[in-house]
Motif scaffolding. Structure first.
Motif, PDB file in Angstrom:
ATOM      1  N   GLU A  45      -2.828   3.322  32.390  1.00  0.00           N
ATOM      2  CA  GLU A  45      -1.669   2.722  32.880  1.00  0.00           C
ATOM      3  C   GLU A  45      -2.031   2.280  34.503  1.00  0.00           C
ATOM      4  OE1 GLU A  45       1.126   6.264  34.201  1.00  0.00           O
ATOM      5  OE2 GLU A  45       0.948   6.122  32.157  1.00  0.00           O
TER       6      GLU A  45
ATOM      7  N   GLN B 181      -7.145   4.067  20.233  1.00  0.00           N
ATOM      8  CA  GLN B 181      -8.442   4.974  20.090  1.00  0.00           C
ATOM      9  C   GLN B 181      -9.587   4.125  19.667  1.00  0.00           C
ATOM     10  OE1 GLN B 181      -5.068   5.000  17.232  1.00  0.00           O
ATOM     11  NE2 GLN B 181      -4.464   6.228  19.027  1.00  0.00           N
TER      12      GLN B 181
ATOM     13  N   ALA C 220       1.152  -0.172  30.421  1.00  0.00           N
ATOM     14  CA  ALA C 220       0.424   0.971  29.830  1.00  0.00           C
ATOM     15  C   ALA C 220      -0.220   0.381  28.622  1.00  0.00           C
ATOM     16  CB  ALA C 220       1.349   2.005  29.564  1.00  0.00           C
TER      17      ALA C 220
ATOM     18  N   GLU D  12       2.639  -1.541  26.601  1.00  0.00           N
ATOM     19  CA  GLU D  12       3.957  -1.299  27.145  1.00  0.00           C
ATOM     20  C   GLU D  12       4.046  -2.114  28.399  1.00  0.00           C
ATOM     21  OE1 GLU D  12       5.831   2.356  27.617  1.00  0.00           O
ATOM     22  OE2 GLU D  12       5.696   2.916  25.688  1.00  0.00           O
TER      23      GLU D  12
ATOM     24  N   PRO E 163      -8.739   9.184  22.006  1.00  0.00           N
ATOM     25  CA  PRO E 163      -7.591   8.561  22.392  1.00  0.00           C
ATOM     26  C   PRO E 163      -7.532   8.174  23.908  1.00  0.00           C
ATOM     27  CG  PRO E 163      -6.937  10.915  22.235  1.00  0.00           C
ATOM     28  CD  PRO E 163      -8.687  10.727  21.835  1.00  0.00           C
ATOM     29  N   PHE E 164      -7.215   6.893  24.149  1.00  0.00           N
ATOM     30  CA  PHE E 164      -7.146   6.479  25.625  1.00  0.00           C
ATOM     31  C   PHE E 164      -5.720   6.062  25.912  1.00  0.00           C
ATOM     32  CE2 PHE E 164     -11.579   5.880  24.596  1.00  0.00           C
ATOM     33  CZ  PHE E 164     -12.331   6.540  25.734  1.00  0.00           C
ATOM     34  N   HIS E 165      -5.177   6.218  27.007  1.00  0.00           N
ATOM     35  CA  HIS E 165      -3.953   5.940  27.612  1.00  0.00           C
ATOM     36  C   HIS E 165      -4.195   5.520  29.016  1.00  0.00           C
ATOM     37  CE1 HIS E 165       0.287   5.691  28.541  1.00  0.00           C
ATOM     38  NE2 HIS E 165       0.039   6.332  29.744  1.00  0.00           N
TER      39      HIS E 165
ATOM     40  N   ASP F 188      -2.401   2.075  25.043  1.00  0.00           N
ATOM     41  CA  ASP F 188      -2.699   3.106  24.313  1.00  0.00           C
ATOM     42  C   ASP F 188      -3.802   2.558  22.955  1.00  0.00           C
ATOM     43  OD1 ASP F 188      -1.416   5.703  25.365  1.00  0.00           O
ATOM     44  OD2 ASP F 188       0.254   4.271  24.859  1.00  0.00           O
TER      45      ASP F 188
END
Length: 151
Positions: free
Chosen positions: A123, A102, A98, A44, A119-121, A100
């Motif tokens: 930003e 896996q 951002a 994003e 899972p990774f996020h 995201d």
């Protein structure tokens, strides 16, 4: 784990290209991982998702569709940057970015017979065309392809 996340999107991770932008992503994990272990990759910019068809992973001279990573035989080494190419133009200046995805860790089990999936996020607020940071990191490349060193 927090320190790994902090360096995954360095301040010079976002650059402009003639066809859009490139985003260089560091591996937020303790060991190198096969490219085939990456799934669900999404980006994003300024709160707007980049359509999957507008994103590709750059492996040396090749642009690989996100859904084709599972068939790749290469590796994402901990010191290297995975290059994501977006085919949409961004204005100069700062952007909220951002990412995201896996990461399937094949050598760890979540339960018997099932690999651990993390899972990774990530930003960061990144400046397009900002000052390059000296680094020993290289871009992830195709197996057997010459690798370009970031300058």
């Amino acid at each position: 784990m927090e320190a790994m996340l902090e360096t995954a999107l360095r301040e010079d991770a976002l650059t402009a290209t003639s066809g859009g932008f490139e985003l260089r992503l560091g591996l937020p994990w303790i060991r190198s991982m096969p490219l085939s272990s990456i799934a669900g990759l999404g980006v994003e910019v300024d709160g707007v998702p980049v359509a999957p068809r507008e994103l590709a992973v750059v492996l040396g001279p090749r642009h690989v569709r996100l859904d084709a990573l599972e068939a790749e035989s290469g590796w994402w080494f901990v010191q290297d940057r995975l290059v994501l190419a977006g085919r949409c133009a961004l204005s100069r200046g700062k952007h909220a970015v951002a990412v995201d995805f896996q990461l399937m860790v094949p050598y760890l089990q979540a339960r018997p017979g099932s690999p651990l999936v993390l899972p990774f996020h990530l930003e960061a607020r990144l400046e397009l065309g900002g000052k390059r940071v000296p680094s020993v990191s290289r871009d992830v490349a195709s197996p057997g392809a010459p690798e370009a060193v970031e300058s």
